[in-house]
Structures are given as C-alpha cells and as structure tokens.
Design an enzyme around this catalytic site. Structure first.
Site, PDB file in Angstrom:
ATOM      1  N   ILE A  82       0.886  -1.167   0.000  1.00 45.18           N
ATOM      2  CA  ILE A  82       0.000   0.000   0.000  1.00 45.18           C
ATOM      3  C   ILE A  82       0.920   1.212   0.000  1.00 45.18           C
ATOM      4  O   ILE A  82       1.880   1.261   0.780  1.00 45.18           O
ATOM      5  CB  ILE A  82      -0.987  -0.029   1.194  1.00 45.18           C
ATOM      6  CG1 ILE A  82      -1.900   1.204   1.188  1.00 45.18           C
ATOM      7  CG2 ILE A  82      -0.309  -0.137   2.517  1.00 45.18           C
ATOM      8  CD1 ILE A  82      -3.161   1.006   2.025  1.00 45.18           C
ATOM      9  N   ALA A  83       0.672   2.131  -0.892  1.00 43.01           N
ATOM     10  CA  ALA A  83       1.568   3.286  -0.997  1.00 43.01           C
ATOM     11  C   ALA A  83       0.820   4.478  -1.561  1.00 43.01           C
ATOM     12  O   ALA A  83      -0.060   4.331  -2.407  1.00 43.01           O
ATOM     13  CB  ALA A  83       2.761   2.952  -1.899  1.00 43.01           C
ATOM     14  N   GLU A 116       3.061  -7.410   6.643  1.00 43.95           N
ATOM     15  CA  GLU A 116       4.376  -7.145   7.245  1.00 43.95           C
ATOM     16  C   GLU A 116       4.802  -5.732   6.890  1.00 43.95           C
ATOM     17  O   GLU A 116       4.447  -5.235   5.826  1.00 43.95           O
ATOM     18  CB  GLU A 116       5.469  -8.036   6.657  1.00 43.95           C
ATOM     19  CG  GLU A 116       5.457  -9.463   7.031  1.00 43.95           C
ATOM     20  CD  GLU A 116       5.106 -10.293   5.822  1.00 43.95           C
ATOM     21  OE1 GLU A 116       5.231  -9.800   4.688  1.00 43.95           O
ATOM     22  OE2 GLU A 116       4.687 -11.447   6.017  1.00 43.95           O
ATOM     23  N   ASN A 121       9.348   1.609  10.171  1.00 45.36           N
ATOM     24  CA  ASN A 121       8.327   2.368   9.442  1.00 45.36           C
ATOM     25  C   ASN A 121       7.195   2.801  10.392  1.00 45.36           C
ATOM     26  O   ASN A 121       6.115   2.227  10.423  1.00 45.36           O
ATOM     27  CB  ASN A 121       7.778   1.515   8.289  1.00 45.36           C
ATOM     28  CG  ASN A 121       6.941   2.320   7.322  1.00 45.36           C
ATOM     29  OD1 ASN A 121       6.560   3.454   7.602  1.00 45.36           O
ATOM     30  ND2 ASN A 121       6.648   1.723   6.180  1.00 45.36           N
ATOM     31  N   TYR A 128      -1.605   1.436  10.431  1.00 42.76           N
ATOM     32  CA  TYR A 128      -2.273   0.142  10.586  1.00 42.76           C
ATOM     33  C   TYR A 128      -2.930   0.007  11.967  1.00 42.76           C
ATOM     34  O   TYR A 128      -3.992  -0.598  12.108  1.00 42.76           O
ATOM     35  CB  TYR A 128      -1.286  -1.004  10.352  1.00 42.76           C
ATOM     36  CG  TYR A 128      -0.831  -1.117   8.916  1.00 42.76           C
ATOM     37  CD1 TYR A 128      -1.751  -1.188   7.874  1.00 42.76           C
ATOM     38  CD2 TYR A 128       0.523  -1.167   8.595  1.00 42.76           C
ATOM     39  CE1 TYR A 128      -1.338  -1.297   6.551  1.00 42.76           C
ATOM     40  CE2 TYR A 128       0.950  -1.277   7.277  1.00 42.76           C
ATOM     41  CZ  TYR A 128       0.008  -1.348   6.262  1.00 42.76           C
ATOM     42  OH  TYR A 128       0.419  -1.462   4.958  1.00 42.76           O
TER      43      TYR A 128
HETATM   44  C1  LIG Z   1       1.498   4.401   5.147  1.00 45.30           C
HETATM   45  C2  LIG Z   1       0.846   5.295   4.075  1.00 45.30           C
HETATM   46  C3  LIG Z   1       0.256   4.385   2.995  1.00 45.30           C
HETATM   47  C4  LIG Z   1      -0.290   6.102   4.722  1.00 45.30           C
HETATM   48  O1  LIG Z   1      -0.974   6.825   3.702  1.00 45.30           O
HETATM   49  P1  LIG Z   1      -1.649   8.243   3.969  1.00 45.30           P
HETATM   50  O2  LIG Z   1      -2.587   8.523   2.853  1.00 45.30           O
HETATM   51  O3  LIG Z   1      -0.625   9.256   4.237  1.00 45.30           O
HETATM   52  O4  LIG Z   1      -2.445   7.937   5.332  1.00 45.30           O
HETATM   53  P2  LIG Z   1      -3.783   8.601   5.879  1.00 45.30           P
HETATM   54  O5  LIG Z   1      -3.829  10.062   5.555  1.00 45.30           O
HETATM   55  O6  LIG Z   1      -4.943   7.792   5.430  1.00 45.30           O
HETATM   56  O7  LIG Z   1      -3.551   8.416   7.447  1.00 45.30           O
HETATM   57  C5  LIG Z   1      -4.459   7.754   8.304  1.00 45.30           C
HETATM   58  C6  LIG Z   1      -3.868   7.703   9.690  1.00 45.30           C
HETATM   59  O8  LIG Z   1      -2.650   6.933   9.708  1.00 45.30           O
HETATM   60  C7  LIG Z   1      -1.717   7.501  10.646  1.00 45.30           C
HETATM   61  N1  LIG Z   1      -0.562   8.036   9.923  1.00 45.30           N
HETATM   62  C8  LIG Z   1      -0.411   8.149   8.585  1.00 45.30           C
HETATM   63  N2  LIG Z   1       0.804   8.665   8.299  1.00 45.30           N
HETATM   64  C9  LIG Z   1       1.423   8.909   9.485  1.00 45.30           C
HETATM   65  C10 LIG Z   1       2.678   9.468   9.838  1.00 45.30           C
HETATM   66  N3  LIG Z   1       3.548   9.903   8.905  1.00 45.30           N
HETATM   67  N4  LIG Z   1       2.987   9.557  11.154  1.00 45.30           N
HETATM   68  C11 LIG Z   1       2.123   9.149  12.101  1.00 45.30           C
HETATM   69  N5  LIG Z   1       0.891   8.624  11.824  1.00 45.30           N
HETATM   70  C12 LIG Z   1       0.546   8.494  10.536  1.00 45.30           C
HETATM   71  C13 LIG Z   1      -2.486   8.648  11.326  1.00 45.30           C
HETATM   72  O9  LIG Z   1      -3.164   8.104  12.452  1.00 45.30           O
HETATM   73  C14 LIG Z   1      -3.458   9.056  10.228  1.00 45.30           C
HETATM   74  O10 LIG Z   1      -4.603   9.713  10.724  1.00 45.30           O
HETATM   75  P3  LIG Z   1      -4.564  11.320  10.977  1.00 45.30           P
HETATM   76  O11 LIG Z   1      -3.942  11.938   9.764  1.00 45.30           O
HETATM   77  O12 LIG Z   1      -5.997  11.681  11.194  1.00 45.30           O
HETATM   78  O13 LIG Z   1      -3.684  11.508  12.196  1.00 45.30           O
HETATM   79  C15 LIG Z   1       1.875   6.292   3.468  1.00 45.30           C
HETATM   80  O14 LIG Z   1       2.566   6.921   4.518  1.00 45.30           O
HETATM   81  C16 LIG Z   1       2.891   5.668   2.526  1.00 45.30           C
HETATM   82  O15 LIG Z   1       2.647   5.518   1.329  1.00 45.30           O
HETATM   83  N6  LIG Z   1       4.074   5.292   3.057  1.00 45.30           N
HETATM   84  C17 LIG Z   1       5.143   4.709   2.237  1.00 45.30           C
HETATM   85  C18 LIG Z   1       4.818   3.291   1.847  1.00 45.30           C
HETATM   86  C19 LIG Z   1       4.604   2.419   3.060  1.00 45.30           C
HETATM   87  O16 LIG Z   1       5.294   2.541   4.054  1.00 45.30           O
HETATM   88  N7  LIG Z   1       3.620   1.498   2.958  1.00 45.30           N
HETATM   89  C20 LIG Z   1       3.257   0.633   4.060  1.00 45.30           C
HETATM   90  C21 LIG Z   1       4.149  -0.502   4.232  1.00 45.30           C
HETATM   91  S1  LIG Z   1       4.074  -1.591   2.858  1.00 45.30           S
END
Ligand SMILES: CC(C)(COP(=O)(O)OP(=O)(O)OC[C@H]1O[C@@H](n2cnc3c(N)ncnc32)[C@H](O)[C@@H]1OP(=O)(O)O)[C@@H](O)C(=O)NCCC(=O)NCCS
Length: 179
Positions: A82-83, A116, A121, A128
C-alpha cells in the site's frame, strides 16, 4: 490538489507503468512491472486497486488470498503493498485504499488480514494501528536489502460488529472521499 475527489478503482494493466513510478520512488527494493502484472494475472486470489485524483494515480494497494493458509482456503487476506505518492500523504488516501482492501477481504469471506512492514516504518505502524491491526511478532532479518526485521501485524475479527463500527468511524471521518 486539495478538496479533490479521490476515486478507488481496480488496478488494470495500463495502470502499471504509473504505479511502478511511485513504487520506485518509495521502496528500496521496488516491485517491477512484471511482478505487478503477475499479480493482476492471478485475480482469482488477488485484488489490486489504485487511487486516482482526476485521472492521475496517487496511490495503490493490493491484497492476496492464499489458497492454502493457516486459517484455511481464502480465510486470510495478506496485504502485499500500500503506498501513496509522497506529495499526497496525510489526506486519507491510504485510509481509502485500506478500507477497500478490507472490504474486499470481507467480500471474499476472509476472517483474518495480515501484513508485514519494516520495523522502522513508524508512519505505517501508526496507520495500521488506527485500523485495529495488532503486532503478532517479528520476522528477523526479513528484508534482504538492509537485513531489517519485519513486524507482522494482523486483525482477526474483520466481520465482527466491533470491527465494523471501527471502520464506520474511519469512513465517517473521511466523508465523501474529498481529500
Ligand atoms: C502508510 C501510508 C500508505 C499512509 O498513507 P496516507 O494517505 O498518508 O495515510 P492517511 O492520511 O490515510 O492516514 C491515516 C492515519 O494513519 C496515521 N498516519 C499516517 N501517516 C502517518 C505518519 N507519517 N505519522 C504518524 N501517523 C501516521 C495517522 O493516524 C493518520 O490519521 P490522521 O492523519 O488523522 O492523524 C503512506 O505513509 C505511505 O505511502 N508510506 C510509504 C509506503 C509504506 O510505508 N507502505 C506501508 C508498508 S508496505
């Protein structure tokens, strides 16, 4: 791009080029186009989605339903990736994608969802946890590029009312997918 409608759509072969462009920017050991295409070929046991704003792909996610697993055929969904594009984070696009994967797991009758992630991270760990995933354990030296440990997380109650309520609260906080 603020205040724009996000669409979550099934990933198709034509999306793969844009998906791997994001993948390459984010992951130290990115999947290749071949790997994504192979996953799309196995749609009887996989589901892949993209998030689009206007016609631009800003995120993607996938889940696999192993035919043989700890919990029986199809009973477990395993999130493969998921990204979200770095410029579009913290706007609930990841949440919309994960909601879609969970919905898909429910539609396919899975009780458990596992995944995983790299131990370092913290963004993903928090993300999650918000969806009720709990830490199951560590896989030592799981990532061959850096030797980093993987944290294994799961939810085991996706069809229970409590879990459905949790998802509804997340859905309500997102509204109509305008991020
Ligand atoms: C993990 C990821 C998919 C989250 O996507 P996102 O669209 O930014 O997430 P959301 O806006 O839906 O966040 C939902 C909640 O997750 C948590 N969250 C998301 N990013 C966060 C961060 N950088 N730090 C702390 N909490 C975080 C928060 O609780 C957030 O809610 P809030 O914004 O109301 O506080 C994104 O950071 C990403 O693409 N990361 C790189 C790839 C990765 O690590 N993938 C997962 C492992 S395979």
């Amino acid at each position: 791009m603020k205040g724009r409608k996000v669409k979550i759509l099934s990933m198709c072969y034509d999306d793969v080029e844009d998906v791997i462009e994001i993948e390459r920017k984010i992951f130290p050991a990115p999947w290749t186009a071949d790997v994504f295409e192979e996953q799309l070929n196995q749609s009887d046991c996989t589901s892949y989605f993209v998030a689009k704003i206007d016609e631009k792909i800003v995120g993607y996610a996938g889940i696999i339903f192993p035919p043989v697993g700890r919990y029986g055929a199809g009973a477990e969904g395993h999130v493969t990736n998921i990204a979200v594009d770095e410029n579009c984070r913290r706007r609930k696009i990841g949440s919309l994608l994960l909601l879609k994967l969970i919905e898909e797991a429910q539609n396919r009758g899975s009780r458990v969802i596992s995944l995983e992630l790299r131990k370092s991270n913290m963004a993903a760990l928090n993300f999650y946890k918000k969806f009720g995933f709990r830490i199951f354990g560590l896989r030592k030296n799981y990532y061959s590029d850096t030797g980093e440990d993987a944290v294994v997380m799961f939810v085991d109650n996706v069809s229970f009312a409590d879990y459905q309520n949790r998802l509804q609260i997340i859905r309500d906080s997102i509204g109509f997918g305008e991020v």
